[in-house]
Write a protein that holds these residues in place. Structure first.
Motif, PDB file in Angstrom:
ATOM      1  N   MET A  33     168.325 102.402  74.363  1.00 38.05           N
ATOM      2  CA  MET A  33     167.592 101.366  75.084  1.00 38.05           C
ATOM      3  C   MET A  33     166.677 100.628  74.109  1.00 38.05           C
ATOM      4  SD  MET A  33     165.277 101.798  78.423  1.00 38.05           S
ATOM      5  CE  MET A  33     164.301 100.473  78.996  1.00 38.05           C
ATOM      6  N   LEU A  34     166.616  99.323  74.241  1.00 37.49           N
ATOM      7  CA  LEU A  34     165.805  98.481  73.386  1.00 37.49           C
ATOM      8  C   LEU A  34     164.395  98.389  73.949  1.00 37.49           C
ATOM      9  CD1 LEU A  34     165.715  96.478  70.998  1.00 37.49           C
ATOM     10  CD2 LEU A  34     166.336  94.714  72.635  1.00 37.49           C
ATOM     11  N   GLU A  35     163.409  98.795  73.152  1.00 32.87           N
ATOM     12  CA  GLU A  35     162.018  98.698  73.574  1.00 32.87           C
ATOM     13  C   GLU A  35     161.356  97.543  72.843  1.00 32.87           C
ATOM     14  OE1 GLU A  35     157.859 101.250  73.521  1.00 32.87           O
ATOM     15  OE2 GLU A  35     159.599 102.009  72.451  1.00 32.87           O
ATOM     16  N   THR A  36     160.662  96.701  73.591  1.00 32.55           N
ATOM     17  CA  THR A  36     159.899  95.615  73.008  1.00 32.55           C
ATOM     18  C   THR A  36     158.431  95.877  73.302  1.00 32.55           C
ATOM     19  OG1 THR A  36     161.731  94.088  73.364  1.00 32.55           O
ATOM     20  CG2 THR A  36     159.592  93.122  72.920  1.00 32.55           C
ATOM     21  N   ILE A  37     157.636  95.948  72.248  1.00 26.10           N
ATOM     22  CA  ILE A  37     156.230  96.304  72.352  1.00 26.10           C
ATOM     23  C   ILE A  37     155.399  95.028  72.439  1.00 26.10           C
ATOM     24  CG2 ILE A  37     154.341  97.533  71.195  1.00 26.10           C
ATOM     25  CD1 ILE A  37     156.733  98.971  69.592  1.00 26.10           C
ATOM     26  N   PRO A  38     154.554  94.908  73.473  1.00 28.28           N
ATOM     27  CA  PRO A  38     153.696  93.723  73.568  1.00 28.28           C
ATOM     28  C   PRO A  38     152.731  93.662  72.379  1.00 28.28           C
ATOM     29  CG  PRO A  38     153.664  94.980  75.617  1.00 28.28           C
ATOM     30  CD  PRO A  38     154.373  95.817  74.601  1.00 28.28           C
ATOM     31  N   LEU A  39     152.444  92.448  71.925  1.00 24.90           N
ATOM     32  CA  LEU A  39     151.593  92.241  70.757  1.00 24.90           C
ATOM     33  C   LEU A  39     150.561  91.175  71.084  1.00 24.90           C
ATOM     34  CD1 LEU A  39     151.175  92.767  67.669  1.00 24.90           C
ATOM     35  CD2 LEU A  39     152.886  90.996  67.271  1.00 24.90           C
ATOM     36  N   SER A  40     149.309  91.426  70.713  1.00 25.06           N
ATOM     37  CA  SER A  40     148.269  90.419  70.922  1.00 25.06           C
ATOM     38  C   SER A  40     148.140  89.567  69.670  1.00 25.06           C
ATOM     39  CB  SER A  40     146.927  91.086  71.239  1.00 25.06           C
ATOM     40  OG  SER A  40     146.414  91.726  70.083  1.00 25.06           O
ATOM     41  N   LEU A  41     147.628  88.376  69.839  1.00 25.97           N
ATOM     42  CA  LEU A  41     147.445  87.450  68.732  1.00 25.97           C
ATOM     43  C   LEU A  41     146.558  88.074  67.644  1.00 25.97           C
ATOM     44  CD1 LEU A  41     148.159  84.523  67.905  1.00 25.97           C
ATOM     45  CD2 LEU A  41     145.987  83.831  68.932  1.00 25.97           C
ATOM     46  N   GLU A  42     145.525  88.768  68.055  1.00 27.11           N
ATOM     47  CA  GLU A  42     144.585  89.379  67.117  1.00 27.11           C
ATOM     48  C   GLU A  42     145.219  90.506  66.304  1.00 27.11           C
ATOM     49  OE1 GLU A  42     144.006  89.107  70.478  1.00 27.11           O
ATOM     50  OE2 GLU A  42     142.853  87.249  70.298  1.00 27.11           O
ATOM     51  N   ALA A  43     146.280  91.113  66.808  1.00 25.58           N
ATOM     52  CA  ALA A  43     146.888  92.266  66.143  1.00 25.58           C
ATOM     53  C   ALA A  43     148.094  91.923  65.273  1.00 25.58           C
ATOM     54  CB  ALA A  43     147.296  93.302  67.190  1.00 25.58           C
ATOM     55  N   VAL A  44     148.512  90.665  65.246  1.00 23.92           N
ATOM     56  CA  VAL A  44     149.740  90.283  64.541  1.00 23.92           C
ATOM     57  C   VAL A  44     149.737  90.776  63.098  1.00 23.92           C
ATOM     58  CG1 VAL A  44     151.048  88.321  63.624  1.00 23.92           C
ATOM     59  CG2 VAL A  44     150.310  88.326  66.000  1.00 23.92           C
ATOM     60  N   ARG A  45     148.728  90.400  62.340  1.00 27.12           N
ATOM     61  CA  ARG A  45     148.700  90.755  60.919  1.00 27.12           C
ATOM     62  C   ARG A  45     148.423  92.244  60.711  1.00 27.12           C
ATOM     63  NH1 ARG A  45     145.746  86.559  57.435  1.00 27.12           N
ATOM     64  NH2 ARG A  45     147.511  85.300  58.040  1.00 27.12           N
ATOM     65  N   ASP A  46     147.594  92.847  61.572  1.00 30.70           N
ATOM     66  CA  ASP A  46     147.312  94.283  61.445  1.00 30.70           C
ATOM     67  C   ASP A  46     148.571  95.124  61.674  1.00 30.70           C
ATOM     68  OD1 ASP A  46     144.639  93.790  60.900  1.00 30.70           O
ATOM     69  OD2 ASP A  46     144.004  94.066  62.986  1.00 30.70           O
ATOM     70  N   ILE A  47     149.358  94.753  62.672  1.00 36.72           N
ATOM     71  CA  ILE A  47     150.613  95.473  62.947  1.00 36.72           C
ATOM     72  C   ILE A  47     151.583  95.285  61.782  1.00 36.72           C
ATOM     73  CG2 ILE A  47     152.682  95.510  64.421  1.00 36.72           C
ATOM     74  CD1 ILE A  47     150.296  96.980  65.644  1.00 36.72           C
ATOM     75  N   ALA A  48     151.665  94.070  61.246  1.00 36.50           N
ATOM     76  CA  ALA A  48     152.546  93.831  60.094  1.00 36.50           C
ATOM     77  C   ALA A  48     152.131  94.707  58.913  1.00 36.50           C
ATOM     78  CB  ALA A  48     152.521  92.355  59.699  1.00 36.50           C
ATOM     79  N   LYS A  49     150.837  94.783  58.655  1.00 38.01           N
ATOM     80  CA  LYS A  49     150.330  95.609  57.545  1.00 38.01           C
ATOM     81  C   LYS A  49     150.618  97.083  57.792  1.00 38.01           C
ATOM     82  CE  LYS A  49     147.726  96.299  53.830  1.00 38.01           C
ATOM     83  NZ  LYS A  49     148.484  97.151  52.940  1.00 38.01           N
ATOM     84  N   GLU A  50     150.435  97.519  59.017  1.00 39.26           N
ATOM     85  CA  GLU A  50     150.730  98.907  59.388  1.00 39.26           C
ATOM     86  C   GLU A  50     152.217  99.220  59.176  1.00 39.26           C
ATOM     87  OE1 GLU A  50     151.043 100.967  63.664  1.00 39.26           O
ATOM     88  OE2 GLU A  50     148.982 100.367  63.142  1.00 39.26           O
ATOM     89  N   CYS A  51     153.086  98.331  59.630  1.00 44.60           N
ATOM     90  CA  CYS A  51     154.532  98.526  59.442  1.00 44.60           C
ATOM     91  C   CYS A  51     154.875  98.559  57.951  1.00 44.60           C
ATOM     92  CB  CYS A  51     155.319  97.425  60.151  1.00 44.60           C
ATOM     93  SG  CYS A  51     155.319  97.569  61.945  1.00 44.60           S
ATOM     94  N   PHE A  52     154.312  97.645  57.193  1.00 43.70           N
ATOM     95  CA  PHE A  52     154.560  97.597  55.751  1.00 43.70           C
ATOM     96  C   PHE A  52     154.136  98.906  55.087  1.00 43.70           C
ATOM     97  CE2 PHE A  52     153.325  96.671  51.398  1.00 43.70           C
ATOM     98  CZ  PHE A  52     154.432  95.990  50.916  1.00 43.70           C
ATOM     99  N   ASP A  53     152.943  99.359  55.406  1.00 43.90           N
ATOM    100  CA  ASP A  53     152.411 100.593  54.807  1.00 43.90           C
ATOM    101  C   ASP A  53     153.240 101.826  55.167  1.00 43.90           C
ATOM    102  OD1 ASP A  53     150.404  99.108  53.613  1.00 43.90           O
ATOM    103  OD2 ASP A  53     148.861  99.677  55.082  1.00 43.90           O
ATOM    104  N   GLU A  54     153.864 101.801  56.343  1.00 42.99           N
ATOM    105  CA  GLU A  54     154.689 102.927  56.794  1.00 42.99           C
ATOM    106  C   GLU A  54     156.141 102.813  56.332  1.00 42.99           C
ATOM    107  OE1 GLU A  54     154.228 103.167  61.030  1.00 42.99           O
ATOM    108  OE2 GLU A  54     152.100 103.697  60.882  1.00 42.99           O
ATOM    109  N   GLY A  55     156.475 101.750  55.589  1.00 36.11           N
ATOM    110  CA  GLY A  55     157.818 101.615  55.042  1.00 36.11           C
ATOM    111  C   GLY A  55     158.814 100.887  55.929  1.00 36.11           C
TER     112      GLY A  55
END
Length: 121
Positions: free
Chosen positions: A1-23
């Protein structure tokens, strides 16, 4: 099943950085106009053949923070989304200002539901 996680405008760059740091690898971004006044921007990430998708829903005139300072290649997709949908991104590493694909005389974003008359020659 495909899960799509809601994202807030304020979290866009923080989530990207978190994903990058986790590989996680940025696969791509995609956009879709929802009704007359809003857009969905989807961020697609991959790690070890597992996909993770984030959905940002924004009003039409919202400026979205660029993730190109985190994932350099995002500059191409962000510029493409600007050309095709008219969505603006702030702080893009290399901003083509709406001219990645489109010529200066183009008056309408091709994938927007609202059409604008082309300049008559």
């Amino acid at each position: 099943m495909l899960e799509t996680i809601p994202l807030s405008l304020e979290a866009v760059r923080d989530i990207a950085k978190e994903c990058f740091d986790e590989g996680w690898r940025l696969v791509t971004m995609s956009a879709n106009q929802v009704g007359e006044d809003s857009f969905d921007i989807l961020y697609h990430y991959d790690k070890d053949l597992t996909m993770k998708h984030y959905r940002l829903t924004i009003p039409k005139e919202t400026v979205v923070p660029s993730i190109s300072p985190v994932y350099f290649a995002a500059l191409l997709v962000e510029n493409e989304i600007r050309d095709q949908f008219g969505v603006c991104f702030s702080d893009i590493v290399l901003d083509f200002a709406g001219a990645l694909y489109l010529e200066e005389e183009v008056r309408a974003m091709p994938f927007c539901k609202v059409s604008v008359a082309q300049k008559q020659c």
